[in-house]
Design an enzyme around this catalytic site. Sequence first.
Site, mmCIF file in Angstrom:
data_model
loop_
_atom_site.group_PDB
_atom_site.id
_atom_site.type_symbol
_atom_site.label_atom_id
_atom_site.label_comp_id
_atom_site.label_asym_id
_atom_site.label_seq_id
_atom_site.Cartn_x
_atom_site.Cartn_y
_atom_site.Cartn_z
ATOM 1 N N ASP A 154 0.844 -1.196 0.000
ATOM 2 C CA ASP A 154 0.000 0.000 0.000
ATOM 3 C C ASP A 154 0.884 1.253 0.000
ATOM 4 O O ASP A 154 1.661 1.468 0.927
ATOM 5 C CB ASP A 154 -0.885 -0.002 1.258
ATOM 6 C CG ASP A 154 -1.831 1.177 1.288
ATOM 7 O OD1 ASP A 154 -2.924 1.058 0.707
ATOM 8 O OD2 ASP A 154 -1.472 2.218 1.869
ATOM 9 N N TYR A 167 2.779 9.942 -0.146
ATOM 10 C CA TYR A 167 3.836 9.374 0.701
ATOM 11 C C TYR A 167 5.219 9.663 0.102
ATOM 12 O O TYR A 167 6.229 9.486 0.792
ATOM 13 C CB TYR A 167 3.704 7.854 0.850
ATOM 14 C CG TYR A 167 2.442 7.335 1.504
ATOM 15 C CD1 TYR A 167 1.523 8.179 2.119
ATOM 16 C CD2 TYR A 167 2.181 5.971 1.511
ATOM 17 C CE1 TYR A 167 0.374 7.676 2.697
ATOM 18 C CE2 TYR A 167 1.027 5.460 2.103
ATOM 19 C CZ TYR A 167 0.123 6.318 2.687
ATOM 20 O OH TYR A 167 -1.011 5.806 3.266
ATOM 21 N N LYS A 202 -2.797 5.954 -4.153
ATOM 22 C CA LYS A 202 -3.905 6.878 -3.870
ATOM 23 C C LYS A 202 -3.668 8.237 -4.522
ATOM 24 O O LYS A 202 -2.510 8.683 -4.607
ATOM 25 C CB LYS A 202 -4.045 7.081 -2.350
ATOM 26 C CG LYS A 202 -3.994 5.789 -1.564
ATOM 27 C CD LYS A 202 -4.213 5.942 -0.088
ATOM 28 C CE LYS A 202 -3.835 4.673 0.643
ATOM 29 N NZ LYS A 202 -2.409 4.521 0.932
ATOM 30 N N HIS A 247 -7.728 9.579 -1.885
ATOM 31 C CA HIS A 247 -7.056 9.521 -0.582
ATOM 32 C C HIS A 247 -7.891 10.139 0.543
ATOM 33 O O HIS A 247 -7.870 9.658 1.674
ATOM 34 C CB HIS A 247 -5.704 10.234 -0.668
ATOM 35 C CG HIS A 247 -4.722 9.775 0.360
ATOM 36 N ND1 HIS A 247 -3.379 9.711 0.137
ATOM 37 C CD2 HIS A 247 -4.889 9.348 1.640
ATOM 38 C CE1 HIS A 247 -2.764 9.263 1.223
ATOM 39 N NE2 HIS A 247 -3.665 9.040 2.145
ATOM 40 N N TRP A 303 -5.965 1.659 8.095
ATOM 41 C CA TRP A 303 -4.661 2.320 8.185
ATOM 42 C C TRP A 303 -4.309 2.525 9.653
ATOM 43 O O TRP A 303 -5.188 2.639 10.501
ATOM 44 C CB TRP A 303 -4.542 3.583 7.338
ATOM 45 C CG TRP A 303 -5.403 4.810 7.580
ATOM 46 C CD1 TRP A 303 -6.492 5.177 6.839
ATOM 47 C CD2 TRP A 303 -5.193 5.879 8.535
ATOM 48 N NE1 TRP A 303 -6.993 6.373 7.284
ATOM 49 C CE2 TRP A 303 -6.208 6.847 8.319
ATOM 50 C CE3 TRP A 303 -4.262 6.122 9.543
ATOM 51 C CZ2 TRP A 303 -6.327 8.015 9.082
ATOM 52 C CZ3 TRP A 303 -4.372 7.290 10.305
ATOM 53 C CH2 TRP A 303 -5.399 8.212 10.066
ATOM 54 N N SER A 304 -3.023 2.475 9.944
ATOM 55 C CA SER A 304 -2.542 2.499 11.332
ATOM 56 C C SER A 304 -3.249 1.448 12.190
ATOM 57 O O SER A 304 -3.825 1.777 13.238
ATOM 58 C CB SER A 304 -2.680 3.890 11.956
ATOM 59 O OG SER A 304 -1.692 4.731 11.441
ATOM 60 N N GLY A 341 -2.228 1.654 15.596
ATOM 61 C CA GLY A 341 -2.302 2.995 16.197
ATOM 62 C C GLY A 341 -0.949 3.697 16.176
ATOM 63 O O GLY A 341 -0.593 4.388 17.129
ATOM 64 N N VAL A 357 9.523 -0.785 9.256
ATOM 65 C CA VAL A 357 10.772 -0.878 8.490
ATOM 66 C C VAL A 357 11.729 -1.859 9.181
ATOM 67 O O VAL A 357 12.896 -1.932 8.833
ATOM 68 C CB VAL A 357 11.465 0.507 8.322
ATOM 69 C CG1 VAL A 357 10.612 1.418 7.441
ATOM 70 C CG2 VAL A 357 11.733 1.163 9.675
ATOM 71 N N ARG A 385 9.734 -7.233 12.906
ATOM 72 C CA ARG A 385 8.332 -6.813 13.053
ATOM 73 C C ARG A 385 7.536 -7.101 11.778
ATOM 74 O O ARG A 385 6.357 -7.467 11.843
ATOM 75 C CB ARG A 385 8.267 -5.321 13.360
ATOM 76 C CG ARG A 385 8.786 -4.984 14.744
ATOM 77 C CD ARG A 385 8.855 -3.485 14.901
ATOM 78 N NE ARG A 385 9.161 -3.096 16.259
ATOM 79 C CZ ARG A 385 9.333 -1.828 16.632
ATOM 80 N NH1 ARG A 385 9.249 -0.847 15.745
ATOM 81 N NH2 ARG A 385 9.605 -1.547 17.893
ATOM 82 N N ILE A 386 8.179 -6.924 10.640
ATOM 83 C CA ILE A 386 7.499 -7.206 9.360
ATOM 84 C C ILE A 386 7.067 -8.672 9.358
ATOM 85 O O ILE A 386 5.932 -9.005 9.002
ATOM 86 C CB ILE A 386 8.446 -6.882 8.174
ATOM 87 C CG1 ILE A 386 8.752 -5.380 8.129
ATOM 88 C CG2 ILE A 386 7.832 -7.338 6.857
ATOM 89 C CD1 ILE A 386 9.810 -4.967 7.104
ATOM 90 N N GLU A 430 6.707 -10.620 12.068
ATOM 91 C CA GLU A 430 5.722 -10.808 13.154
ATOM 92 C C GLU A 430 4.313 -10.427 12.685
ATOM 93 O O GLU A 430 3.343 -11.115 12.986
ATOM 94 C CB GLU A 430 6.172 -9.896 14.305
ATOM 95 C CG GLU A 430 5.307 -9.886 15.519
ATOM 96 C CD GLU A 430 5.845 -8.883 16.560
ATOM 97 O OE1 GLU A 430 7.075 -8.814 16.787
ATOM 98 O OE2 GLU A 430 5.025 -8.151 17.123
HETATM 99 P P1 A2P Z 1 9.003 0.600 12.744
HETATM 100 O O1 A2P Z 1 8.548 0.998 11.348
HETATM 101 O O2 A2P Z 1 10.155 1.425 13.231
HETATM 102 O O3 A2P Z 1 9.246 -0.878 12.858
HETATM 103 P P2 A2P Z 1 0.888 1.542 12.141
HETATM 104 O O4 A2P Z 1 0.987 0.425 11.165
HETATM 105 O O5 A2P Z 1 -0.273 1.437 13.073
HETATM 106 O O6 A2P Z 1 0.938 2.892 11.489
HETATM 107 O O7 A2P Z 1 2.151 1.438 13.118
HETATM 108 C C1 A2P Z 1 3.443 1.675 12.609
HETATM 109 C C2 A2P Z 1 4.375 1.928 13.763
HETATM 110 O O8 A2P Z 1 4.379 0.798 14.614
HETATM 111 C C3 A2P Z 1 5.796 2.160 13.322
HETATM 112 O O9 A2P Z 1 6.349 3.106 14.222
HETATM 113 C C4 A2P Z 1 6.441 0.799 13.477
HETATM 114 O O10 A2P Z 1 7.816 0.949 13.776
HETATM 115 C C5 A2P Z 1 5.688 0.240 14.655
HETATM 116 N N1 A2P Z 1 5.529 -1.224 14.567
HETATM 117 C C6 A2P Z 1 5.203 -1.937 13.473
HETATM 118 N N2 A2P Z 1 5.097 -3.237 13.757
HETATM 119 C C7 A2P Z 1 5.364 -3.367 15.067
HETATM 120 C C8 A2P Z 1 5.425 -4.470 15.956
HETATM 121 N N3 A2P Z 1 5.171 -5.711 15.524
HETATM 122 N N4 A2P Z 1 5.743 -4.232 17.248
HETATM 123 C C9 A2P Z 1 5.996 -2.987 17.701
HETATM 124 N N5 A2P Z 1 5.948 -1.889 16.905
HETATM 125 C C10 A2P Z 1 5.645 -2.075 15.595
#
Ligand code: A2P
Length: 279
Positions: free
Chosen positions: A44, A49, A74, A107, A192-193, A196, A237, A241-242, A244
């Site tokens: 997305d 952006y 968008k 958008h 989106w988010s 949060g 990024v 986490r990606i 996870e």
């Molecule tokens: P980062 O990009 O530094 O990994 P959202 O998708 O609600 O907008 O949230 C994005 C924010 O949450 C980014 O700051 C991202 O940090 C952080 N984030 C993404 N995945 C995780 C995760 N699995 N655990 C903790 N923080 C996360």
Amino acid sequence: MDHFYTLSNGNSIPKIGFGTWQAKGHAAVAAVKDALSLGYRHIDTAASYGNEAEVGQAISQSGVAREDVFVCSKLKTTYRGYENALTQFEKTLQALDMDYIDLYLIHWPANAKMHSDWEQINSETWRAFEEIYRAGKARNIGLSNFLPHHLQSLLKTAELCPVVNQIEFHPGYFQPDVLAFCQQNDILVEAWSPLGRGNVLQHRTLVQLAAVHGCTTAQLCLAWALAKGVLPLPKSVTPDRIRENIGVYDIQLSSTELKKIDSMLEFGFSGMHPDEVEF
Ligand code: A2P
């Protein structure tokens, strides 16, 4: 991966997408490549952006075939209207270096606070989107940040129904009225988010429920979105986490747990109300 929603036009869309807001330059290229190598097949982006070119580069360098990736972008808010939308769409294709995209969204709705002719602006913009769809250059068309009154107005003149509406959606702020309206009208809601922006992850209710399921709070937020029939677009990024954030399909929340999250007090709202601001 065989995790897809079916849109109202019969097309499929991967159930989790990779968000790229605020990912820039080399970091954006690396993050999208990581996401593709970890199994995401839905990316997305948005003209606003400033990373469409990076998303396009990452996809072409990834080794994943273009037709296997679902790409959404968008229209930038400052370019609403029929002619502008057609011109800007071509710029999006050029920036991505693609000859079609999978989903194109308005958008942000024109709103009454900032535009006396908001209904006409949205209707004219949508007319361009219908033309883009009929030409096969966007396989699906939809909206972002439209509230029920914006949708009702648009549907009066629309010839084609939008297939998605992408809204702010996470525990503590999930706009149940918008969700209900969209689901009644067969419009898929994208979140989106969904985390949060990371700000809801320490909330005690979520921490406790995540412990029960042996998952992280981020995974809990995403499993909750999926359980509500919503398509989350987590952004990160960070490779761990990606990874996870896509490993959530097996987390099954009970109806009591879903209700507990649904009834959390408002928390973590971005402040970006579609009738008050424009993005
Ligand atoms: P980062 O990009 O530094 O990994 P959202 O998708 O609600 O907008 O949230 C994005 C924010 O949450 C980014 O700051 C991202 O940090 C952080 N984030 C993404 N995945 C995780 C995760 N699995 N655990 C903790 N923080 C996360």
